[in-house]
Scaffold this active site. Structure first.
Site, PDB file in Angstrom:
ATOM      1  N   ASN A 116       0.906  -1.267   0.038  1.00 35.95           N
ATOM      2  CA  ASN A 116       0.127  -0.005  -0.117  1.00 35.95           C
ATOM      3  C   ASN A 116       0.986   1.149   0.012  1.00 35.95           C
ATOM      4  O   ASN A 116       2.121   1.491   0.455  1.00 35.95           O
ATOM      5  CB  ASN A 116      -1.103  -0.246   1.222  1.00 35.95           C
ATOM      6  CG  ASN A 116      -0.413  -0.361   2.509  1.00 35.95           C
ATOM      7  OD1 ASN A 116       0.589  -0.900   2.714  1.00 35.95           O
ATOM      8  ND2 ASN A 116      -1.194   0.058   3.671  1.00 35.95           N
ATOM      9  N   GLU A 123       0.505   5.357   0.578  1.00 33.97           N
ATOM     10  CA  GLU A 123      -0.748   6.181   1.131  1.00 33.97           C
ATOM     11  C   GLU A 123      -0.292   7.624   0.714  1.00 33.97           C
ATOM     12  O   GLU A 123       1.149   7.964   0.117  1.00 33.97           O
ATOM     13  CB  GLU A 123      -0.812   6.281   2.600  1.00 33.97           C
ATOM     14  CG  GLU A 123      -1.181   4.777   3.102  1.00 33.97           C
ATOM     15  CD  GLU A 123      -1.303   4.809   4.679  1.00 33.97           C
ATOM     16  OE1 GLU A 123      -0.935   5.448   5.447  1.00 33.97           O
ATOM     17  OE2 GLU A 123      -2.146   3.854   4.956  1.00 33.97           O
ATOM     18  N   CYS A 153      -4.105   0.573  -2.706  1.00 35.54           N
ATOM     19  CA  CYS A 153      -3.752  -0.668  -1.769  1.00 35.54           C
ATOM     20  C   CYS A 153      -2.849  -1.499  -2.430  1.00 35.54           C
ATOM     21  O   CYS A 153      -2.602  -1.302  -3.578  1.00 35.54           O
ATOM     22  CB  CYS A 153      -5.285  -1.355  -1.658  1.00 35.54           C
ATOM     23  SG  CYS A 153      -6.461  -0.580  -0.681  1.00 35.54           S
ATOM     24  N   GLU A 211      -2.985  -4.765  -3.182  1.00 35.47           N
ATOM     25  CA  GLU A 211      -3.388  -5.554  -4.083  1.00 35.47           C
ATOM     26  C   GLU A 211      -3.518  -4.805  -5.395  1.00 35.47           C
ATOM     27  O   GLU A 211      -2.992  -5.437  -6.266  1.00 35.47           O
ATOM     28  CB  GLU A 211      -4.870  -6.055  -3.887  1.00 35.47           C
ATOM     29  CG  GLU A 211      -4.911  -6.831  -2.346  1.00 35.47           C
ATOM     30  CD  GLU A 211      -5.484  -5.905  -1.279  1.00 35.47           C
ATOM     31  OE1 GLU A 211      -4.877  -4.921  -1.161  1.00 35.47           O
ATOM     32  OE2 GLU A 211      -6.256  -6.482  -0.492  1.00 35.47           O
ATOM     33  N   CYS A 233     -10.227  -5.327   0.246  1.00 38.42           N
ATOM     34  CA  CYS A 233     -11.110  -4.175   0.368  1.00 38.42           C
ATOM     35  C   CYS A 233     -12.122  -4.520  -0.750  1.00 38.42           C
ATOM     36  O   CYS A 233     -11.776  -5.144  -1.961  1.00 38.42           O
ATOM     37  CB  CYS A 233     -10.602  -2.745   0.647  1.00 38.42           C
ATOM     38  SG  CYS A 233     -10.178  -2.251  -1.027  1.00 38.42           S
ATOM     39  N   CYS A 271     -10.625  -3.176  -4.124  1.00 41.16           N
ATOM     40  CA  CYS A 271      -9.699  -4.233  -4.583  1.00 41.16           C
ATOM     41  C   CYS A 271     -10.316  -5.448  -4.976  1.00 41.16           C
ATOM     42  O   CYS A 271      -9.685  -6.205  -6.152  1.00 41.16           O
ATOM     43  CB  CYS A 271      -8.713  -4.739  -3.609  1.00 41.16           C
ATOM     44  SG  CYS A 271      -7.435  -3.314  -3.372  1.00 41.16           S
TER      45      CYS A 271
HETATM   46  N1  THU Z   1      -5.179  -1.645   2.502  1.00 44.20           N
HETATM   47  C1  THU Z   1      -4.849  -2.322   1.521  1.00 44.20           C
HETATM   48  O1  THU Z   1      -3.616  -1.972   1.034  1.00 44.20           O
HETATM   49  N2  THU Z   1      -5.417  -3.349   1.191  1.00 44.20           N
HETATM   50  C2  THU Z   1      -6.541  -3.610   1.628  1.00 44.20           C
HETATM   51  O2  THU Z   1      -7.221  -4.531   1.078  1.00 44.20           O
HETATM   52  C3  THU Z   1      -7.176  -2.970   2.582  1.00 44.20           C
HETATM   53  C4  THU Z   1      -6.731  -1.677   3.105  1.00 44.20           C
HETATM   54  C5  THU Z   1      -4.756  -0.377   3.015  1.00 44.20           C
HETATM   55  C6  THU Z   1      -4.946   0.932   2.575  1.00 44.20           C
HETATM   56  C7  THU Z   1      -4.190   1.893   3.512  1.00 44.20           C
HETATM   57  O3  THU Z   1      -3.188   2.130   3.151  1.00 44.20           O
HETATM   58  C8  THU Z   1      -4.324   1.131   4.984  1.00 44.20           C
HETATM   59  O4  THU Z   1      -4.518  -0.179   4.473  1.00 44.20           O
HETATM   60  C9  THU Z   1      -5.593   1.405   5.913  1.00 44.20           C
HETATM   61  O5  THU Z   1      -6.784   1.391   5.133  1.00 44.20           O
END
Ligand code: THU
Length: 131
Positions: A42, A44, A53, A55, A86, A89
């Protein structure tokens, strides 16, 4: 490529997560049908909506390199146990095939293999745009 190996690669990919805001590291390892592996983490952004994310990072890397045939994706996070993709994704994984395996859990612990169809039944997809 076995399930445990793919989870190990996802666990390693997690180390590259750029997470100054959530501090929540996520890693993904995407296996193509030809046996290649793309990793993702991920990433940010201070403008939170810019966050990507793990994925989707892995999938976008693969597609941008010309790979679109996927066998499986393994996901790992800072949380013990299973971390599920999520909703966004799930939709992006499904874009590339309903049979893609989604592997969640820990390489040294319990893990489970789903298909993306298990995780996103009754969804909107490209088929709907052909009607
Ligand atoms: N996140 C992911 O990388 N994948 C997911 O399927 C769920 C959430 C990350 C996004 C963000 O950087 C952190 O988790 C908190 O939401």
């Amino acid at each position: 490529m076995d399930t445990i190996k793919l989870l190990e690669i996802a666990e390693k990919a997690k180390e590259n997560a750029y997470v100054p805001y959530s501090k929540f590291h996520v890693g993904a390892a995407l296996l193509t049908k030809s046996g290649k592996i793309y990793t993702g983490c991920n990433v940010e952004c201070a403008s939170y909506g810019g966050t990507n994310c793990a994925e989707r990072t892995a999938i976008f890397k693969a597609v941008s390199e010309g790979d679109k045939e996927f066998e499986a994706i393994a996901i790992s996070s800072d949380n013990p146990g299973e971390t599920y993709p999520c909703g966004i994704c799930r939709q992006v994984i499904l874009e590339f095939g309903r049979d893609i395996k989604v592997i969640v859990g820990e390489s040294k612990g319990k893990h489970t293999v789903f298909t993306i169809d298990d995780l996103l039944p009754k969804c909107f997809s490209g088929v709907d745009l052909q009607k």
